[in-house]
Design an enzyme around this catalytic site. Structure first.
Site, PDB file in Angstrom:
ATOM      1  N   TYR A  30       0.847  -1.195   0.000  1.00 17.07           N
ATOM      2  CA  TYR A  30       0.000   0.000   0.000  1.00 17.07           C
ATOM      3  C   TYR A  30       0.889   1.254   0.000  1.00 17.07           C
ATOM      4  O   TYR A  30       0.716   2.165  -0.829  1.00 17.07           O
ATOM      5  CB  TYR A  30      -0.944   0.023   1.217  1.00 17.07           C
ATOM      6  CG  TYR A  30      -1.537   1.390   1.452  1.00 17.07           C
ATOM      7  CD1 TYR A  30      -2.484   1.903   0.575  1.00 17.07           C
ATOM      8  CD2 TYR A  30      -1.106   2.192   2.513  1.00 17.07           C
ATOM      9  CE1 TYR A  30      -2.999   3.190   0.753  1.00 17.07           C
ATOM     10  CE2 TYR A  30      -1.606   3.463   2.699  1.00 17.07           C
ATOM     11  CZ  TYR A  30      -2.555   3.954   1.816  1.00 17.07           C
ATOM     12  OH  TYR A  30      -3.044   5.225   1.989  1.00 17.07           O
TER      13      TYR A  30
ATOM     14  N   GLY B   5       7.017  -3.862  11.322  1.00 19.14           N
ATOM     15  CA  GLY B   5       7.062  -2.816  10.297  1.00 19.14           C
ATOM     16  C   GLY B   5       6.322  -1.551  10.658  1.00 19.14           C
ATOM     17  O   GLY B   5       6.290  -0.616   9.863  1.00 19.14           O
TER      18      GLY B   5
END
Ligand code: UDP
Length: 330
Positions: free
Chosen positions: A144, A266
């Site tokens: 994304y 992340g």
């Protein structure tokens, strides 16, 4: 002014349409209703200066007529959310990259005066500098973030090569009424409000001390219009609240019990925009405090009545691919 808003039936796009109409613009919303909703348009659906075009930006044939005579194009159409982007990166590429290219070509052919792109602060990944300036290193952590950044690169390239008068806004954790209430596990406000409505504990990630630059959606809509009204071109701006707030602070404002779930690979411990550039060059400043914004969300809590109610087990299953792919390197 005539404005085209791609993604106009979405969360941020619908607020932008509403503000443009209030300011006297004619507005054409382009949306394929994959994630946009008719109900988001309800407050202005019948406005004389509003029109809706049900069209997918991935299939630009037939769209040129909607861009004809447009002064401003706001490109907000795109696919959001992390997990589905990890599972279906090709769809994200098609929509967020190829779709952006299509909209750029339509805007260019129409000779628009301004093009404003909705970029994402996720391009900074896990930054070294807080507050994070526009010049910080680009470190997308998942498809994304990567595809939104690639879209932004296209926009800047079209500004440079074709003199398209374009700007890009990097949005930080936008929240507000009309944020998504269905589908994939996503933004924290929707998750927590559905949990509150159903008397379930808030699923706090990690120790809850991580912070986010929560920015209220009407302030973001104002930033888009400030960008369209400026004379600047080929420029990127952070759009943030000027502060950052911990998840524990959010929970204390919402009130209720908590259950803790594992930290996600992340994800940054802090997002916090350096907003000096947009404040000085576009004369924009946020107007809604975090406390007022949260109060407005609580006032609209019934919107989440039908939303999925997540618990630790459900989130574990829903984020399995996230942990599998992004956790591999840590
Ligand atoms: N968060 C949380 N519980 C949840 C979902 C999110 O505590 O069920 C936290 C998450 O760790 C992050 C913040 O809320 O610090 C914002 O998460 P969101 O997914 O909304 O945005 P992003 O992580 O992309 O900034």
């Amino acid at each position: 002014m005539k404005a085209v808003v791609t993604g106009g039936a979405g969360f941020i796009g619908s607020h932008l349409c509403e503000l443009l109409l209030q300011q006297g613009c004619s507005v054409t919303a382009v949306d394929n209703f994959e994630t946009g909703r008719e109900s988001n348009l309800a407050p202005f659906r019948d406005h004389a200066r509003f029109s809706l075009v049900n069209h997918d930006i991935c299939e630009p044939d037939g769209l040129a007529v909607s861009f004809r005579d447009a002064d401003w194009v706001f490109h907000l159409a795109g696919l959001a959310d992390i997990v589905p982007s990890i599972e279906k990166p090709d769809r994200y590429f098609a929509c967020n990259v190829r779709g952006t290219l299509n909209v750029l070509q339509l805007a260019r052919d129409a000779g628009v005066k301004r093009f404003v792109y909705a970029a994402s602060s996720s391009c900074y990944g896990i930054p070294d500098i807080f507050p994070t300036p526009e010049t910080a290193e680009i470190r997308p952590q998942y498809p994304y973030a990567l595809t939104k950044r690639m879209g932004e690169e296209l926009v800047m390239h079209w500004a440079r090569v074709y003199q398209l008068p374009a700007l890009s806004l990097r949005l930080f954790n936008v929240y507000g009424p009309r944020s998504r209430t269905t589908g994939a596990y996503g933004a924290v406000f929707g998750v927590f409000l559905a949990q509150k409505l159903n008397g379930k504990p808030y699923t706090v990630v990690g120790d809850g001390e991580q912070t986010r630059d929560f920015t209220f959606v009407t302030d973001v809509a104002r930033a888009f219009i400030a960008a369209a009204e400026s004379e600047r071109v080929e420029r990127i701006y952070n759009v943030g609240s000027g502060n950052h707030y911990s998840i524990n602070r959010l929970v204390s404002l919402l009130e209720g019990p908590v259950s803790y779930i594992p930290k996600r690979p992340g994800e940054p411990d802090c997002t916090f925009a350096d907003t000096r550039r947009i404040r000085s060059e576009l004369a924009w400043a946020p107007a809604v405090s975090f406390e007022d914004g949260v109060a407005q969300m609580l006032a609209a809590i019934q919107n989440w009545a039908g939303a999925p109610v997540w618990d630790a087990e459900g989130i574990k299953a829903a984020t399995a691919s996230w942990f599998r792919h992004l956790g591999a390197k840590s």
